[in-house]
Design an enzyme around this catalytic site. Structure first.
Site, mmCIF file in Angstrom:
data_model
loop_
_atom_site.group_PDB
_atom_site.id
_atom_site.type_symbol
_atom_site.label_atom_id
_atom_site.label_comp_id
_atom_site.label_asym_id
_atom_site.label_seq_id
_atom_site.Cartn_x
_atom_site.Cartn_y
_atom_site.Cartn_z
ATOM 1 N N LEU A 54 0.824 -1.211 0.000
ATOM 2 C CA LEU A 54 0.000 0.000 0.000
ATOM 3 C C LEU A 54 0.854 1.255 0.000
ATOM 4 O O LEU A 54 0.527 2.233 -0.679
ATOM 5 C CB LEU A 54 -0.945 -0.023 1.196
ATOM 6 C CG LEU A 54 -2.113 -0.991 0.977
ATOM 7 C CD1 LEU A 54 -2.979 -1.077 2.221
ATOM 8 C CD2 LEU A 54 -2.962 -0.570 -0.224
ATOM 9 N N ARG A 341 -3.965 -3.470 21.625
ATOM 10 C CA ARG A 341 -3.356 -4.793 21.429
ATOM 11 C C ARG A 341 -2.338 -5.163 22.497
ATOM 12 O O ARG A 341 -2.287 -6.320 22.928
ATOM 13 C CB ARG A 341 -2.670 -4.807 20.059
ATOM 14 C CG ARG A 341 -3.684 -4.734 18.984
ATOM 15 C CD ARG A 341 -3.069 -4.632 17.625
ATOM 16 N NE ARG A 341 -4.156 -4.607 16.657
ATOM 17 C CZ ARG A 341 -3.989 -4.468 15.361
ATOM 18 N NH1 ARG A 341 -2.791 -4.323 14.868
ATOM 19 N NH2 ARG A 341 -5.030 -4.475 14.561
HETATM 20 C C1 LIG Z 1 -2.369 -10.669 8.691
HETATM 21 C C2 LIG Z 1 -2.277 -9.170 8.792
HETATM 22 C C3 LIG Z 1 -3.439 -8.407 8.835
HETATM 23 C C4 LIG Z 1 -3.364 -7.016 8.935
HETATM 24 N N1 LIG Z 1 -4.524 -6.281 8.987
HETATM 25 C C5 LIG Z 1 -4.433 -4.935 9.076
HETATM 26 C C6 LIG Z 1 -5.621 -4.147 9.105
HETATM 27 O O1 LIG Z 1 -6.732 -4.653 9.059
HETATM 28 N N2 LIG Z 1 -5.494 -2.806 9.185
HETATM 29 C C7 LIG Z 1 -4.275 -2.191 9.246
HETATM 30 O O2 LIG Z 1 -4.224 -0.965 9.296
HETATM 31 N N3 LIG Z 1 -3.141 -2.917 9.192
HETATM 32 C C8 LIG Z 1 -3.189 -4.263 9.109
HETATM 33 N N4 LIG Z 1 -2.035 -5.000 9.069
HETATM 34 C C9 LIG Z 1 -0.742 -4.315 8.937
HETATM 35 C C10 LIG Z 1 -0.570 -3.867 7.486
HETATM 36 O O3 LIG Z 1 -1.101 -4.840 6.608
HETATM 37 C C11 LIG Z 1 0.878 -3.620 7.099
HETATM 38 O O4 LIG Z 1 1.513 -2.869 8.082
HETATM 39 C C12 LIG Z 1 0.950 -2.852 5.798
HETATM 40 O O5 LIG Z 1 0.171 -3.483 4.804
HETATM 41 C C13 LIG Z 1 2.385 -2.690 5.316
HETATM 42 O O6 LIG Z 1 2.353 -2.074 4.057
HETATM 43 P P1 LIG Z 1 3.682 -1.618 3.344
HETATM 44 O O7 LIG Z 1 3.276 -1.070 2.032
HETATM 45 O O8 LIG Z 1 4.470 -0.750 4.249
HETATM 46 O O9 LIG Z 1 4.524 -2.972 3.154
HETATM 47 P P2 LIG Z 1 4.155 -4.407 2.432
HETATM 48 O O10 LIG Z 1 2.732 -4.520 2.061
HETATM 49 O O11 LIG Z 1 4.751 -5.407 3.340
HETATM 50 O O12 LIG Z 1 4.964 -4.326 1.103
HETATM 51 C C14 LIG Z 1 6.355 -4.459 1.052
HETATM 52 C C15 LIG Z 1 6.785 -4.411 -0.384
HETATM 53 O O13 LIG Z 1 8.193 -4.273 -0.416
HETATM 54 C C16 LIG Z 1 8.736 -5.219 -1.318
HETATM 55 N N5 LIG Z 1 10.090 -5.516 -0.845
HETATM 56 C C17 LIG Z 1 10.502 -5.736 0.428
HETATM 57 N N6 LIG Z 1 11.831 -5.921 0.462
HETATM 58 C C18 LIG Z 1 12.261 -5.812 -0.807
HETATM 59 C C19 LIG Z 1 13.537 -5.905 -1.409
HETATM 60 N N7 LIG Z 1 14.645 -6.123 -0.696
HETATM 61 N N8 LIG Z 1 13.605 -5.745 -2.750
HETATM 62 C C20 LIG Z 1 12.501 -5.516 -3.504
HETATM 63 N N9 LIG Z 1 11.271 -5.404 -2.978
HETATM 64 C C21 LIG Z 1 11.164 -5.551 -1.635
HETATM 65 C C22 LIG Z 1 7.783 -6.365 -1.329
HETATM 66 O O14 LIG Z 1 7.913 -7.096 -2.532
HETATM 67 C C23 LIG Z 1 6.454 -5.627 -1.219
HETATM 68 O O15 LIG Z 1 6.049 -5.220 -2.491
HETATM 69 C C24 LIG Z 1 -2.101 -6.390 8.992
HETATM 70 C C25 LIG Z 1 -0.942 -7.162 8.956
HETATM 71 C C26 LIG Z 1 -1.030 -8.543 8.888
HETATM 72 C C27 LIG Z 1 0.227 -9.338 8.949
#
Ligand SMILES: Cc1cc2nc3c(=O)[nH]c(=O)nc-3n(C[C@H](O)[C@H](O)[C@H](O)COP(=O)(O)OP(=O)(O)OC[C@H]3O[C@@H](n4cnc5c(N)ncnc54)[C@H](O)[C@@H]3O)c2cc1C
Length: 646
Positions: A54, A341
């Site tokens: 996201l 939590r």
């Molecule tokens: C089961 C579960 C349910 C959840 N439910 C909720 C909820 O209901 N509401 C809420 O607010 N939060 C929720 N969370 C927390 C939330 O989903 C995450 O904190 C959030 O989606 C993280 O988003 P992000 O974009 O920061 O990272 P991510 O969605 O983890 O994306 C990381 C990206 O980085 C890329 N990446 C990582 N390392 C590398 C690398 N070295 N090289 C290339 N690409 C890389 C991956 O490919 C991916 O595309 C939940 C978490 C879990 C585990």
């Protein structure tokens, strides 16, 4: 050197980009004060975005829409498989559709209090302001949020709040939001502003003249080591909960992108702040490699209880009301089952430690829907939580419509991450960090449904505004492929891969990861002590040495090699784990998700020490003992008090 010789203390650090003045005006003030890049110049500027969850997906789509040239990277086969897709419960926003007393100020207040007064006021206020715009943006994209009978968007409650401000799409909110961001991203791919690199793993950061100018990535299918340069780099690589091996995170989540940046000079903030989620399916045995979350939204209608008597093994349906302890409702009457939590997790641990836990090993508590089914009817409960009930039944073989769910706390989210200023820029100029990868706005404990809010706030609204102030310094000199910094970064990656492949030992990467995770859970998990953390640091060091002499990575670099991918990530987890323990050891107070057994109130709640610890701990990598830089936290709008949900 500190008395325990584990770290030294350096100069304090300040967030110099944070504006001053009335808190409601600071974000406007910063946007007005920042330099802009005119549309014709944007296409001459390039940005690398690592991550398509996201945070990264929304950032890349928005930067592309603005006209910058974006290179977007993820290790999955499609951007929409990022871990964000797993988010179930919802996303917060201060819309006050319910007329239940919500406001931007209340969301701000709840988040600062929920984070146990360890986050920055300016950032959190901005997050609350922007939350309102996120919902509008996502609705415009077609995200199918749940609606009420009258047509307005529906909301529900999450822990730590008394209003209903969580927007949701059944139990698949993350998936639906990610599809929205993904469509916006693909539109830019089609328009030619975003270049997509799937199945590419960033393994190093390239720094030229002190600024972030590119990355080294491995093509995970062919093994080719590539260098990519740009005018700025954005890390949106998610959290590092998998350092514990068992967690609710997708198996691929790792720390490598941010850890590599840390090794190159980016400070890492509050690494020990880990969120343990109270409602996960209990571990069923040693074979397991993943834990499953049952969304916090279930605590809207589910009631948490254990038997009053120790060791009561009766079928839960046979235990009469007066022999049940609805302990959250009893201890925290104002918030009941919806305490935050950290509080709910510790309470579950306490009743299990007392010998009143249920299920195998006594490591579980009940989450019971019998009352809700009676009050609302089976259909209404199924409409709200249907897919979660189904998921639970598939995993455990038990039907939550008939018997209470069994739940237990598990690692879920990491509040720590790379230190960023108000502009989301790290201590390396030109390196920006968004989403779970930064040390975030959640202090020592994140409230439910606030991660999606922060990721999308960062990606759609904050970064696209603040990065222009940096890019306006361009045009930047081109970095040639044979620049010594590029060559050095590439060689360090190939050298590391060769080293991992050449050890040819007798233990799998996973066996090391499992052992490291168990250590972290035992000593740096739900409860931490001075003695335990010191033990953990010694053992991590021994295990790391063993890893570099005994790990076996079969196969070669020039192929799809998952053992090699894992080994590289685990090597970084080892270094991170040590820093987490040092951070946890030095913070002798309890706060939020960081519970030091030596620092608790007489009734067992976390006892903060504001006089000595009201700061962000930002750690500098030195290769030896890390250096601690403190960012003082000041509260003008919220009074720091002992948190109470009673
Ligand atoms: C089961 C579960 C349910 C959840 N439910 C909720 C909820 O209901 N509401 C809420 O607010 N939060 C929720 N969370 C927390 C939330 O989903 C995450 O904190 C959030 O989606 C993280 O988003 P992000 O974009 O920061 O990272 P991510 O969605 O983890 O994306 C990381 C990206 O980085 C890329 N990446 C990582 N390392 C590398 C690398 N070295 N090289 C290339 N690409 C890389 C991956 O490919 C991916 O595309 C939940 C978490 C879990 C585990």
């Amino acid at each position: 050197m500190n008395s325990v010789n584990l770290f030294t203390e350096g100069e304090p650090i300040r967030d110099t980009s944070a504006p001053e003045g009335p808190i409601e005006e600071r974000w406007d003030k910063r946007r007005f004060g920042g330099k802009l890049v005119n549309p014709a110049n944007r296409r001459k500027l390039s940005v690398i975005v690592v991550g398509t969850g996201l945070a990264g997906g929304s950032a890349a789509a928005t930067l592309g829409e603005l006209g910058y040239h974006v290179k977007s990277f993820c290790y999955q086969d499609s951007p929409r498989r990022a871990h964000s897709i797993a988010a179930q419960g919802g996303i917060n926003a201060a819309k006050n559709y319910r007329n239940d007393g919500d406001s931007i100020h209340r969301l701000f207040y709840d988040t600062v209090k929920g984070g146990d007064y360890r986050s920055r006021e300016s950032n959190v206020y901005r997050l609350a302001q922007v939350s309102v715009e996120i919902i509008d943006q996502c609705v415009a994209q077609g995200v199918p949020f749940a609606r009420e009978y009258g047509g307005l968007l529906d909301t529900r409650s999450f822990g730590g709040v008394q209003v209903s401000r969580t927007f949701y799409a059944r139990g698949q909110t993350g998936q639906q939001l990610l599809l929205g961001a993904y469509q916006a991203l693909e539109r830019q791919v089609a328009a030619g502003t975003v270049e997509m690199f799937t199945r590419h793993e960033m393994l190093e950061l390239i720094i030229v003249d002190g600024a972030a100018r590119g990355i080294v990535a491995r093509d995970m299918v062919t093994g080719e080591i590539e260098t990519h340069t740009a005018d700025a780099v954005v890390l949106a690589s998610g959290g590092y909960g998998n350092v514990f091996f068992l967690s609710t995170n997708a198996k691929g989540c790792n720390v490598t992108a941010t850890w590599r940046a840390h090794r190159k000079g980016a400070l890492f903030a509050n690494p020990c702040y880990t969120q343990i989620h109270p409602t996960c399916i209990p571990q069923s045995g040693d074979h397991q490699s993943k834990l499953t979350l049952m969304s916090e939204s279930l605590r809207n209608d589910g009631r948490v209880w254990v038997p009053v008597a120790k060791g009561d093994k009766r079928d839960p349906r046979e235990i009469p009301e007066d022999e049940r302890d609805y302990y959250l409702e009893r201890i925290y009457p104002s918030f009941g089952n919806l305490v935050p939590r950290d509080i709910a997790s510790r309470a579950a641990k306490n009743v299990c430690d007392e010998g009143r836990g249920v299920g195998p090993g006594g490591l579980g508590v009940y989450l019971d829907f019998a009352d809700a089914i009676q009050r609302l009817g089976r259909k209404a409960v199924a409409d709200k939580y249907g897919n979660l009930f189904e998921m639970y039944e598939r995993i455990t073989g038990e039907d939550p419509f008939e018997v209470p769910m069994r739940i237990y706390p598990a690692v879920h989210y990491t509040m720590g991450g790379l230190w960023v200023d108000y502009d989301l820029q790290s201590t390396i100029p030109g390196l920006f960090v968004v989403g779970e990868a930064n040390f975030s706005d959640h202090g020592a404990n994140r409230l439910g449904a606030s991660a999606l809010m922060q990721g999308l706030a960062d990606g759609y609204f904050v970064l696209p505004n603040t990065i222009s102030d940096y890019l306006a310094k361009g045009p930047f000199p081109k970095v040639a492929d044979d620049h010594e910094a590029v060559v050095e970064a590439r060689e360090s990656v190939t050298g590391r891969i060769e080293r991992l492949l050449s050890i040819d030992g007798d233990r799998t990467p996973d066996s090391f990861h499992r052992e490291l995770g168990a250590l972290m859970w035992e000593y740096c998990g739900m409860e931490r002590t001075d003695e335990g953390l010191r033990k953990a640091i010694d053992r991590i060091r021994e295990l790391r040495e063993e890893f570099w002499t005994r790990v076996k990575v079969p196969g070669e670099n020039e192929e799809l090699n998952q053992a090699l991918e894992k080994a590289g990530r685990i090597a970084d987890f080892f270094e991170l784990a040590e820093l987490m323990c040092i951070d946890a050891l030095h913070r002798t107070e309890s706060c939020g998700g960081h519970f030091r057994a030596e620092s608790q109130t007489p009734d067992g709640e976390a006892l903060r020490d504001d006089e000595n610890f009201a700061y962000v701990a930002a750690w500098e990598y030195t290769g030896e003992a890390p250096v601690l830089h403190k960012e003082n936290l000041e509260y003008e709008y919220v009074k720091m008090v002992q948190r109470s949900y009673k």
